[in-house]
Design a protein around this motif. Sequence first.
Motif, short mmCIF file in Angstrom:
data_model
loop_
_atom_site.label_atom_id
_atom_site.label_comp_id
_atom_site.label_asym_id
_atom_site.label_seq_id
_atom_site.Cartn_x
_atom_site.Cartn_y
_atom_site.Cartn_z
N ALA A 169 0.97 -1.21 0.13
CA ALA A 169 0.05 0.02 0.01
C ALA A 169 0.80 1.11 -0.14
N SER A 170 2.23 1.17 -0.43
CA SER A 170 3.00 2.31 -0.49
C SER A 170 2.75 3.15 -1.51
N TYR A 171 2.91 4.44 -1.39
CA TYR A 171 2.82 5.46 -2.49
C TYR A 171 3.76 5.44 -3.47
N PRO A 172 3.34 5.37 -4.69
CA PRO A 172 2.33 5.79 -5.48
C PRO A 172 1.20 4.85 -5.84
N CYS A 173 1.10 3.81 -5.21
CA CYS A 173 0.32 2.91 -5.35
C CYS A 173 -1.39 3.28 -4.94
N PRO A 174 -2.41 3.29 -5.84
CA PRO A 174 -3.37 4.13 -5.44
C PRO A 174 -4.42 3.49 -4.20
N ASN A 175 -4.11 2.07 -3.99
CA ASN A 175 -4.68 1.34 -2.89
C ASN A 175 -3.96 0.12 -2.66
N THR A 176 -4.32 -0.76 -1.63
CA THR A 176 -3.37 -2.01 -1.39
C THR A 176 -3.65 -2.74 -2.65
N VAL A 177 -2.38 -3.14 -3.02
CA VAL A 177 -2.58 -3.83 -4.20
C VAL A 177 -1.75 -5.12 -3.92
N ASP A 178 -2.01 -6.55 -4.72
CA ASP A 178 -1.37 -7.64 -4.72
C ASP A 178 -0.11 -7.63 -5.71
N CYS A 179 0.79 -8.21 -5.08
CA CYS A 179 2.05 -8.35 -5.93
C CYS A 179 2.58 -9.76 -5.78
N PHE A 180 3.12 -10.33 -7.06
CA PHE A 180 3.23 -11.80 -7.36
C PHE A 180 4.94 -11.76 -7.42
N VAL A 181 5.48 -13.02 -6.62
CA VAL A 181 7.03 -12.98 -6.84
C VAL A 181 7.08 -14.26 -7.79
N SER A 182 7.97 -14.14 -8.61
CA SER A 182 8.35 -15.15 -9.88
C SER A 182 9.20 -16.28 -8.85
N ARG A 183 8.56 -17.61 -9.36
CA ARG A 183 9.61 -18.83 -8.85
C ARG A 183 9.75 -18.77 -7.43
N PRO A 184 8.76 -18.78 -6.32
CA PRO A 184 9.04 -18.32 -5.03
C PRO A 184 9.54 -19.98 -4.48
N THR A 185 9.01 -20.93 -4.98
CA THR A 185 9.35 -22.13 -4.45
C THR A 185 10.91 -22.44 -4.66
N GLU A 186 11.25 -22.28 -5.86
CA GLU A 186 12.78 -22.55 -6.35
C GLU A 186 13.50 -21.64 -5.29
N LYS A 187 13.32 -20.26 -5.27
CA LYS A 187 13.94 -19.30 -4.50
C LYS A 187 14.24 -19.74 -3.20
N THR A 188 12.98 -20.26 -2.63
CA THR A 188 13.05 -20.89 -1.13
C THR A 188 14.18 -21.78 -0.96
N ILE A 189 14.24 -22.93 -2.15
CA ILE A 189 14.96 -24.13 -1.85
C ILE A 189 16.50 -23.59 -2.00
N PHE A 190 16.71 -22.64 -2.77
CA PHE A 190 18.21 -22.13 -3.04
C PHE A 190 18.60 -21.49 -1.72
N THR A 191 17.55 -20.39 -1.16
CA THR A 191 17.79 -19.85 0.08
C THR A 191 18.08 -20.79 1.27
N VAL A 192 17.26 -21.70 1.35
CA VAL A 192 17.75 -22.68 2.64
C VAL A 192 19.03 -23.55 2.25
N PHE A 193 19.16 -23.83 1.07
CA PHE A 193 20.29 -24.24 0.78
C PHE A 193 21.64 -23.38 1.33
N MET A 194 21.79 -22.46 0.82
CA MET A 194 22.79 -21.64 0.86
C MET A 194 22.94 -21.11 2.47
N LEU A 195 21.82 -20.92 3.06
CA LEU A 195 22.20 -20.84 4.40
C LEU A 195 22.54 -21.76 5.22
N ALA A 196 21.88 -23.20 4.86
CA ALA A 196 22.59 -24.45 5.35
C ALA A 196 24.13 -24.61 5.27
N VAL A 197 24.50 -24.08 4.11
CA VAL A 197 25.86 -24.25 3.81
C VAL A 197 26.81 -23.40 4.65
#
Length: 275
Positions: A169-197
């Motif tokens: 809902a940050s400016y200059p958004c007109p109202n509360t908007v929905d934003c979608f992240v690309s490939r969230p599952t794959e990014k989560t797997i890589f994030t957990v792997f890198m942090l585990a290492v």
Amino acid sequence: MNWGSFYAVISGVNRHSTGIGRVWLSVIFIFRILVLVVAAESVWGDEKSGFVCNTQQPGCNSVCYDQFFPISHIRLWALQLILVSTPALLVAMHVAHRRHIDKKLLKKTGRGSPKELELIKNQKFQITGALWWTYVISIVFRIGFEVAFLYIFYLIYPGFKMVRLVKCASYPCPNTVDCFVSRPTEKTIFTVFMLAVSGLCVLLNVAEVVYLIGRACKRGLRGSEEESKVAWISGRFSTYRQNEINQLIAEQSLKSKFTVSKKSPTEKGERCSAF
């Protein structure tokens, strides 16, 4: 960034490291640098273009992306690798300083032949004395950087999970908007792997510190035992010498007494003849 040149610089310390230190360097190169270059960079390559909000308001996508992703994973991991590996350069500088001193001393003695200088260049130093302190301090810095970056990841991305949908809902958004992240599952797997290492590297660093402290204590106990043996041998030798001296004194006193007893009858005869 040329990670090959970076690894070449860091691997120069490898010959002066312990076995655990060599394992740590292999983990850094194989499970962090290679994964970051080969796979992770391609996964996060479309992170900005793939972040889509259900609005056509100019600037809304950029503002919402900056709000939920203040720093890119790739850049944060690159900064982490650089800061974590930099303390190893302390050991490299210490070794270079010792080699420089050895070369100067060798040249002063007039033995600075190319062969002897090459031997000094390829010399492997034992982790003792001042080099031990430099090595341990570099490991402590590595542990501090690793823990600090794990905490930063936890603050920026709670739970280390990439969400599928964020509401902005940050400016200059007109109202509360929905934003979608690309490939969230794959990014989560890589994030957990890198942090585990990263956690594995912390454990290796802690194990190396414990190993170095244990070996230093063992050397100290061995040195004290050798000193006690030397002191015992010196004491026994001193006692033996003292016994020899006492025996010589006793023999000398007996000889003097025997000489006096042999002279006594003659002296008595002389006294009688005088009367």
